[in-house]
Design a protein around this motif. Structure first.
Motif, PDB file in Angstrom:
ATOM      1  N   TYR A  40       0.835  -1.204   0.000  1.00 51.11           N
ATOM      2  CA  TYR A  40       0.000   0.000   0.000  1.00 51.11           C
ATOM      3  C   TYR A  40       0.874   1.260   0.000  1.00 51.11           C
ATOM      4  CZ  TYR A  40      -4.033  -2.949   1.254  1.00 51.11           C
ATOM      5  OH  TYR A  40      -5.030  -3.907   1.271  1.00 51.11           O
ATOM      6  N   LYS A  74      -6.608  -0.304  -5.633  1.00 53.67           N
ATOM      7  CA  LYS A  74      -6.429  -1.272  -4.541  1.00 53.67           C
ATOM      8  C   LYS A  74      -7.734  -1.879  -4.018  1.00 53.67           C
ATOM      9  CE  LYS A  74      -1.977  -1.125  -4.332  1.00 53.67           C
ATOM     10  NZ  LYS A  74      -1.195  -2.332  -4.701  1.00 53.67           N
ATOM     11  N   LYS A 107      -9.103   0.591   6.220  1.00 52.85           N
ATOM     12  CA  LYS A 107      -8.916  -0.723   5.612  1.00 52.85           C
ATOM     13  C   LYS A 107      -8.977  -1.833   6.643  1.00 52.85           C
ATOM     14  CE  LYS A 107      -7.979  -3.381   2.071  1.00 52.85           C
ATOM     15  NZ  LYS A 107      -8.933  -3.498   0.936  1.00 52.85           N
TER      16      LYS A 107
END
Length: 308
Positions: A40, A74, A107
Motif C-alpha cells: 500500500y 487497490k 482498511k
C-alpha cells in the motif's frame, strides 16, 4: 518523547505512518499483513510522484483525485459512488486528503483512538540510530548509481571493441583461406605445362610476392581492432575500480546497519513493525550488490517474522 497528535501523525512520511500502524497492530497483521501494508505504501508513493505537488517517499497524503485513483487500484470491487463515500469516511481530519494512516484505519477497521493508543515501545532512540545507519545505506546506493552507469558504459565500449576484433579475425581467416586456396589452385595449374601452365606459374609468383589487397586490408583491420580493444580495456579499469570501491563501501554500511538493527532487536520491545520494515530495507538494499556478495536469497519473496 511526547506522543504526536493524530494530525501530526498524518503529516509523518508514508513509511513512518505505516510503521506506527504496524507496531501497534502487529499481532493482527503478522508478516503477510506487513507485506500488504508495505505494498500500500509503495502505491501511495508511486501516485504521489504523479501529483502536481510531488513529494514521493517524503510525502504523507494524497489529494482527492489521487486518493480516488488509489481506491480504484487497490479496492477494485468498489463502484465510483462507493469510493466517493469511502473517501469521506477515510478522511478523519477532514482536510480533503487521504493520509496513509487514515487509509489503514479504514482498511483494517480500526479507530483513531485505537491507533493513537497503539504501543510504540520505549526504544525510539535505538530505532532512530538503526534508521540512521539504514539511511547511510540508501545514500551509498544513490552514490553507487553513477559509478555503476560509468562501469556499464565502459563495459559496453569494451564489448563493442571485442566484437570488432572477432569480426576482423573472422574476415582475416576468410581472406587467408581464399589466398591459400588460390595459391593451391595456381600451383596445380602451373604443373600442367604449356602456355596455361606458364601463365599460372607467373601469376603464382606475383601472388606470393605481395599479399592481395583484400588480405592486406584484413590484416590492417585486425591490428587496428586489437589496438582499439586494448585501449578500451585499459579505459574501463578505472570505472571498474571505482565501482568495486563503492560496492565495498555499501557492504560495510549494510553490515553496520545490520549490526545496529540486531542490537535493537535484542533490546526487545513491541516495535515489530519497525523491525520488519528495517529488515525489508536491508533486503531491498542487498539487491544492489553483485549476486556473489548478496546475503539474502532473492529467488524467494521477502519473509521475516520478528516475533520468532
Amino acid at each position: 518523547m511526547e506522543k504526536p497528535t493524530f494530525k501530526q501523525l498524518c503529516q509523518m512520511k508514508y513509511k513512518d505512518q505505516a510503521i506506527w500502524f504496524m507496531n501497534g497492530f502487529w499481532h493482527d497483521l503478522g508478516p503477510d499483513g506487513a507485506r500488504q501494508v508495505h505494498s500500500y505504501i509503495e502505491h501511495f508513493i508511486e501516485l504521489d510522484k504523479l501529483s502536481s505537488d510531488a513529494k514521493g517517499k517524503d510525502g504523507c497524503e494524497l489529494d482527492q483525485f489521487w486518493s480516488a485513483k488509489f481506491l480504484e487500484d487497490k479496492d477494485t470491487a468498489m463502484t465510483a459512488t462507493q469510493r466517493k463515500e469511502a473517501l469521506r469516511t477515510i478522511d478523519q481530519d477532514n482536510n480533503g486528503k487521504m493520509a496513509a494512516i487514515e487509509y489503514l484505519i479504514w482498511k483494517y477497521k480500526k479507530t483513531v483512538d485505537q491507533v493513537m493508543a497503539a504501543s510504540q515501545g520505549d526504544n525510539r532512540e535505538a530505532l532512530a540510530a538503526a534508521q540512521a545507519k539504514l539511511d547511510a545505506v540508501q545514500q551509498a546506493i544513490a552514490d553507487l548509481q553513477p559509478k555503476l552507469k560509468a562501469a556499464q558504459e565502459a563495459y559496453a565500449i569494451v564489448k563493442a571493441a571485442e566484437d570488432e576484433v572477432a569480426a576482423a579475425v573472422a574476415e582475416l581467416k576468410a581472406q587467408e583461406d581464399a589466398y591459400a586456396n588460390k595459391c593451391k589452385e595456381l600451383e596445380a595449374k602451373s604443373k600442367t605445362g604449356g602456355v596455361a601452365g606458364a601463365r599460372a606459374a607467373n601469376e603464382l609468383a606475383q601472388l606470393k610476392g605481395e599479399d592481395p589487397l583484400p588480405l592486406r586490408k584484413a590484416k590492417i583491420t585486425q591490428e587496428a581492432a586489437l589496438r582499439k580493444a586494448e585501449k578500451a580495456r585499459k579505459a574501463a579499469e578505472e570505472p571498474k575500480l571505482r565501482l568495486e570501491e563503492a560496492y565495498t563501501e555499501l557492504e560495510a554500511k549494510m553490515e553496520a546497519a545490520r549490526q545496529e538493527l540486531e542490537e535493537v532487536k535484542r533490546m526487545g520491545g513491541p516495535t515489530y513493525g519497525a523491525f520488519w520494515w528495517m529488515e525489508r530495507e536491508l533486503f531491498e538494499a542487498d539487491k544492489s550488490l553483485p549476486r556473489a556478495k548478496q546475503k539474502y536469497d532473492h529467488s524467494k519473496p521477502f519473509h521475516y517474522d520478528p516475533t520468532q
